[in-house]
Scaffold this active site. Sequence first.
Site, PDB file in Angstrom:
ATOM      1  N   GLU A  27     172.984  37.821 -10.484  1.00 34.59           N
ATOM      2  CA  GLU A  27     171.737  38.243 -11.126  1.00 34.59           C
ATOM      3  C   GLU A  27     170.849  38.936 -10.093  1.00 34.59           C
ATOM      4  O   GLU A  27     170.921  38.623  -8.893  1.00 34.59           O
ATOM      5  CB  GLU A  27     171.021  36.997 -11.672  1.00 34.59           C
ATOM      6  CG  GLU A  27     169.677  37.309 -12.316  1.00 34.59           C
ATOM      7  CD  GLU A  27     169.110  36.161 -13.149  1.00 34.59           C
ATOM      8  OE1 GLU A  27     169.688  35.055 -13.141  1.00 34.59           O
ATOM      9  OE2 GLU A  27     168.075  36.379 -13.812  1.00 34.59           O
ATOM     10  N   ASN A  72     167.652  35.552 -16.725  1.00 33.98           N
ATOM     11  CA  ASN A  72     166.282  35.805 -17.174  1.00 33.98           C
ATOM     12  C   ASN A  72     165.832  37.221 -16.811  1.00 33.98           C
ATOM     13  O   ASN A  72     165.041  37.838 -17.523  1.00 33.98           O
ATOM     14  CB  ASN A  72     165.330  34.790 -16.539  1.00 33.98           C
ATOM     15  CG  ASN A  72     165.617  33.369 -17.002  1.00 33.98           C
ATOM     16  OD1 ASN A  72     166.221  33.149 -18.038  1.00 33.98           O
ATOM     17  ND2 ASN A  72     165.196  32.395 -16.221  1.00 33.98           N
ATOM     18  N   ASN A 172     169.903  37.063 -23.085  1.00 30.87           N
ATOM     19  CA  ASN A 172     170.035  35.842 -22.293  1.00 30.87           C
ATOM     20  C   ASN A 172     169.031  34.787 -22.750  1.00 30.87           C
ATOM     21  O   ASN A 172     167.843  35.091 -22.890  1.00 30.87           O
ATOM     22  CB  ASN A 172     169.764  36.154 -20.811  1.00 30.87           C
ATOM     23  CG  ASN A 172     169.829  34.910 -19.944  1.00 30.87           C
ATOM     24  OD1 ASN A 172     170.904  34.345 -19.741  1.00 30.87           O
ATOM     25  ND2 ASN A 172     168.679  34.473 -19.447  1.00 30.87           N
ATOM     26  N   GLU A 173     169.497  33.586 -22.988  1.00 29.67           N
ATOM     27  CA  GLU A 173     168.639  32.412 -23.281  1.00 29.67           C
ATOM     28  C   GLU A 173     167.449  32.772 -24.163  1.00 29.67           C
ATOM     29  O   GLU A 173     166.293  32.508 -23.810  1.00 29.67           O
ATOM     30  CB  GLU A 173     168.178  31.757 -21.970  1.00 29.67           C
ATOM     31  CG  GLU A 173     169.333  31.179 -21.181  1.00 29.67           C
ATOM     32  CD  GLU A 173     168.940  30.314 -19.988  1.00 29.67           C
ATOM     33  OE1 GLU A 173     167.760  30.324 -19.588  1.00 29.67           O
ATOM     34  OE2 GLU A 173     169.831  29.626 -19.445  1.00 29.67           O
ATOM     35  N   TYR A 244     173.296  22.997 -16.478  1.00 27.45           N
ATOM     36  CA  TYR A 244     173.141  22.650 -15.059  1.00 27.45           C
ATOM     37  C   TYR A 244     172.862  21.160 -14.958  1.00 27.45           C
ATOM     38  O   TYR A 244     172.189  20.591 -15.812  1.00 27.45           O
ATOM     39  CB  TYR A 244     171.945  23.406 -14.455  1.00 27.45           C
ATOM     40  CG  TYR A 244     172.088  24.913 -14.441  1.00 27.45           C
ATOM     41  CD1 TYR A 244     172.787  25.551 -13.423  1.00 27.45           C
ATOM     42  CD2 TYR A 244     171.499  25.693 -15.432  1.00 27.45           C
ATOM     43  CE1 TYR A 244     172.905  26.945 -13.409  1.00 27.45           C
ATOM     44  CE2 TYR A 244     171.610  27.083 -15.418  1.00 27.45           C
ATOM     45  CZ  TYR A 244     172.317  27.698 -14.411  1.00 27.45           C
ATOM     46  OH  TYR A 244     172.431  29.070 -14.386  1.00 27.45           O
ATOM     47  N   GLU A 292     176.871  30.049 -17.902  1.00 26.63           N
ATOM     48  CA  GLU A 292     176.094  29.555 -16.756  1.00 26.63           C
ATOM     49  C   GLU A 292     176.378  28.070 -16.629  1.00 26.63           C
ATOM     50  O   GLU A 292     176.091  27.308 -17.559  1.00 26.63           O
ATOM     51  CB  GLU A 292     174.588  29.779 -16.944  1.00 26.63           C
ATOM     52  CG  GLU A 292     174.165  31.216 -16.797  1.00 26.63           C
ATOM     53  CD  GLU A 292     172.644  31.390 -16.787  1.00 26.63           C
ATOM     54  OE1 GLU A 292     171.926  30.493 -16.315  1.00 26.63           O
ATOM     55  OE2 GLU A 292     172.200  32.449 -17.268  1.00 26.63           O
ATOM     56  N   GLN A 352     175.502  30.615  -9.531  1.00 31.64           N
ATOM     57  CA  GLN A 352     175.890  32.000  -9.511  1.00 31.64           C
ATOM     58  C   GLN A 352     176.919  32.188  -8.398  1.00 31.64           C
ATOM     59  O   GLN A 352     177.525  31.211  -7.979  1.00 31.64           O
ATOM     60  CB  GLN A 352     174.657  32.864  -9.335  1.00 31.64           C
ATOM     61  CG  GLN A 352     173.644  32.673 -10.503  1.00 31.64           C
ATOM     62  CD  GLN A 352     172.529  33.696 -10.523  1.00 31.64           C
ATOM     63  OE1 GLN A 352     172.504  34.652  -9.786  1.00 31.64           O
ATOM     64  NE2 GLN A 352     171.550  33.466 -11.415  1.00 31.64           N
TER      65      GLN A 352
END
Length: 502
Positions: A27, A72, A172-173, A244, A292, A352
């Site tokens: 990212e 993000n 994304n999200e 996560y 992720e 990542q």
Amino acid sequence: MKQAKMILDRDYVISPIDKRLYGSFIEHLGRAVYTGIFEPRHPLADDQGFRKDVLELVRKLRIPVVRYPGGNFVSGFRWEDSVGPKHQRPRRLDLAWKTTEPNWFGLHEFVEWCKRADTEVMYAINLGTRGVLEAQDVVEYCNHRSGTYWSDKRISNGAADPFGIKLWCLGNEMDGPWQTGAKTAIEYGRLANEASKVMKWVDDSIETVVCGSSGSTMPTFGEWEYQVLTECYNSVDYVSLHRYYGNPHNDTPDFLASTLDLDDFIKTVAAICDAVKGKKHAKKRIHLSLDEWNVWYHSNQQDQQLYKNEPWGTALHLLEDVYNFEDALLVGLMLITMIRNADRVKIGCLAQLVNVIAPIMTREKGGAWAQTIFYPMMDASMYGRGVSLLPLITTDKHDTKHFSDVPTVDAAATMDDAGNVTIFAVNRDLAEPVRLQLDMRSFGDMTPVMHTVLHHDDMKAINTEANPDEVKPVEVPVVIEDGAILLPAASWNVIRFVPGKA
Ligand code: AHR
């Protein structure tokens, strides 16, 4: 001594493993790009400014696909900023990470970096602040041969051949209030449906990933997937999951049990996909993209300080988690969980890849080294190919603060095209080894050829630039006595068998 047993049968196959299970993520965040993969003034930079020491480590991971450019970041990103002559590219505020993006590295550079890293691009579009037209444009720019405004722009920017990007993330999200342009499930589901439909009109060979929840703890989890998929089921191919874990209260047994939650998350999302399939009388099955996943918590406090010291900086040391040995065990357990769910999880992105919550760390003008979590990822990516075998495991179980019936031994097994079998096994017992009895009933003669162990007496041991090999797997003699192999206390094990007699 503690005992466990695992039965494997060559006919008990969960599923072929999609090689994209072992993907990763870069990212525009912190030092992932600038001073991570790209540092033109580094002594080891190649002709494009890519760090050769980092490329070498990335190649060792055999990563088949890398998600880019966010995260993000993507929800405020204008892809056109990242192409064309570098000196004309704009500097922009990145609201997601409160930094400044100089666009010195962009789409063409990433495609070239992927070639040199032996990997493929998984490209995320902005569905936060942008819409269908920009989605259409970027697919045309990347994948249309020539003769149109955007494809000819790509050619004039130096790429005669189309990039041929096959895998696309639809934002994304989008469920997260922190996302630039966050949406309700219905708003997002409709937008994703139209964007995906139109992107596939431009290139019908692409696949798309729609955003699921940002995590199973989101208040909208479940309802979000159901509503989004209700809107776009027929035009998308995968739904994303992000997860996560952390150990902020230093409760290692509870931390190492987190993969029970991951398993439940995966199975729940798969069930929701199938519920929508039923409702729609659809033939197509939606699969999962765990795009992720990792351990993430070490750097949280440090990041707050960085923002105070340098608001709107570039290449800040953000999300630079320094991983310890127990984190590597959890990463191994997450990989085991993914392999065992290979019938539904087709894509995975370790989040990542470099510097930002990453297996690879660099120092500006300095070295590059492998963090502890590098090793289970390398092992799984190297040997976890072919089919995932169903392991029937008998082991004792324990309870932790948040989980009950946590298996002491957790394992996955794979068989490649040549019939080689690999067992990945973690012993969660922090004090005692376990004797694992192997029953490989239908395999005939198999010769054990390798046993590597990742273990450290200190659960908090780390690798550093000065001491990069503190936590590293070691090859041990393969000792199978009466059909059993020893798994040391707190260890990640890779055990390999080849067909035939020794
Ligand atoms: O990987 C770091 C961030 O975590 C990503 O930008 C975002 O998608 C997630 O919240």
